[in-house]
Design a protein around this motif. Structure first.
Motif: not given
Ligand code: FES
Length: 109
Positions: A10-12, A26-28, A37-38, A56-57
């Motif tokens: 799995h690649h997240v 807005g933004s994540c 994410r951490n 991270s993306a």
């Protein structure tokens, strides 16, 4: 793709894009995505999930629905707003292979 099994089970990709405070979309990152994410990365390591990579993306273009992440190879999108949401994806999808429907984003969401 040349066939064979994927390099990662799995690649997240977890959006950590940050825009200026007053940006219309807005933004994540303004919805705690960096901390989440951490947390996800640390918990995956603690759980010993093999073949799982969490990266991270940049912007995934679903900003209004953020914080968003996508899991490949299934290409299942999630909105995870809390550590409990992250835990559900880690145990349900990434460990047990059962996607977490209540957190999924559909193509039209
Ligand atoms: S800022 Fe996260 S999807 Fe655009």
């Amino acid at each position: 793709m040349t066939g064979g099994r994927p390099f990662f089970r799995h690649h997240v990709f977890y959006c950590t894009n940050k825009r200026p405070e007053n940006h219309l979309r807005g933004s994540c990152a303004h919805k705690e995505s960096v901390k989440l994410r951490n947390y996800m990365k640390a918990r995956a390591k603690e759980m010993g999930l093999e073949g799982v990579r969490i990266n991270s993306a940049g912007c995934l273009d679903r900003c209004e629905r953020g914080p968003v992440l996508v899991v490949y190879p299934e290409e299942i999108w999630y909105r995870c707003r809390t550590r409990e949401d992250i835990d559900a994806v880690l145990t349900g999808h990434l460990r047990d292979g059962i996607p977490v429907e209540r957190l999924m984003l559909g193509a039209d969401d």
